[in-house]
Design an enzyme around this catalytic site. Structure first.
Site: not given
Length: 319
Positions: A156, A230
């Site tokens: 992330d 995403h």
């Protein structure tokens, strides 16, 4: 003041660019109604630097920091200063399948360190000082998971700006004199359905995220217009073709015993509209109806917008 000078405004302890740590606490507070509550809050925020130092001296290598954001509904009372141009409460985003809700929050405290005990102690001291001037509406304890991965197993924060691009993406310059040296902060608390996620193949998961799972290599989207990843939906490019970065300080959180697994989204930005457009693309879809498939396994529980003033403004609140 030139734009470059504005970016050099000291913001400690408003550590927007603090390094990713192994532990964090995200504390959402609302102002109390008791007489003197606002004055108490202003006094504590004015003393924040000293309170942080009082805890940080126990381990100067643990990178203890506390960033404070003030919400739009509380700004006039707490800051008593001109309102930053883009500051307003979080605007709920409702798509055909999923919603990003707006939830209460007057103050957001982002406490982080490489030691959980330092985060705990700083939170304790701050809440003791606040007393009944505030109420806690959400307390989330985050942690670094392996090599900066989320609980879905993917790295992330890969697209975060670095070097000179970091302050350029997060610290407001002369374009808004009322906000120079500050930053906008958007937070959302997501919980994941890990059973549903594990029901997808690795290739299907990678198509949803837009990166390979093992080595974090960026992938091209599928040709179908309703298959944007995403990664693509959260990348914002304006009409002139300029890509706008934000800083993500996301933290995993959870409790296996409570079957709770989540990601706390923490986004710092120089321009609030960038994150707002990102959420519209995710929840409404691009084109509309083609939402971010990550939302099929990730539910947003909270949503808040805050302004992180520079340290001089924060320190002056106690005067």
């Amino acid at each position: 003041m030139s734009d470059s000078a504005a970016r050099r405004v000291p913001i400690e302890p408003q550590s927007v660019d603090a390094p990713l740590t192994s532990s964090a606490v995200l504390l959402t507070l609302v102002l109390g109604s008791a007489p003197g509550a606002v004055d108490t809050v202003r006094g504590v925020l004015g003393d924040l630097d000293d309170i942080v130092k009082n805890v940080a001296f126990r381990d100067l290598h643990a990178s203890l920091a506390c960033t404070v954001g003030i919400g739009g509904d509380a700004w006039d009372a707490v800051a008593r200063a001109p309102r930053p141009r883009e500051l307003h409460p979080f605007r709920a985003v409702r798509g055909a399948a999923h919603t990003a809700p707006s939830t209460p929050g007057d103050l957001l405290l982002h406490i982080r360190a490489d030691r959980r005990d330092l985060c705990f102690e700083l939170e304790r001291q701050l809440l003791d000082r606040f007393g009944d001037a505030v109420s806690v509406v959400d307390e989330t304890v985050g942690f670094r998971y392996f090599d900066a991965r989320d609980l879905l197993g993917f790295v992330d924060g890969t697209a975060n700006p670095v070097g000179p691009a970091l302050p350029a993406a997060t610290i407001i310059g002369d374009e808004d004199p009322a906000a120079t040296g500050g930053s906008y902060l958007v937070v959302q608390k997501y919980v994941h359905d890990l059973s549903a996620w594990k029901g997808l193949t690795t290739e299907q998961q990678e198509a949803v995220i837009g990166r390979t799972k093992s080595d974090n290599i960026e992938l091209d989207d599928a040709a179908a217009p309703d298959q944007k990843s995403h990664k693509t939906l959260s990348t914002i490019v304006d009409d002139a073709g300029v890509e706008h970065d934000i800083l993500r300080d996301n933290m995993p959180f959870g409790s296996p015993g409570q079957a709770e697994f989540g990601t706390y989204f923490i986004g710092y930005t120089r321009e609030l509209w960038v994150i707002e457009r990102m959420l519209e693309r995710m929840f409404i879809g691009d084109p509309p109806g083609a939402h971010d498939r990550l939302l099929d396994v990730s539910t947003a529980l909270t949503g808040g917008v805050y302004f992180v003033p520079p340290s001089e403004v924060l320190a002056g609140l106690g005067d």
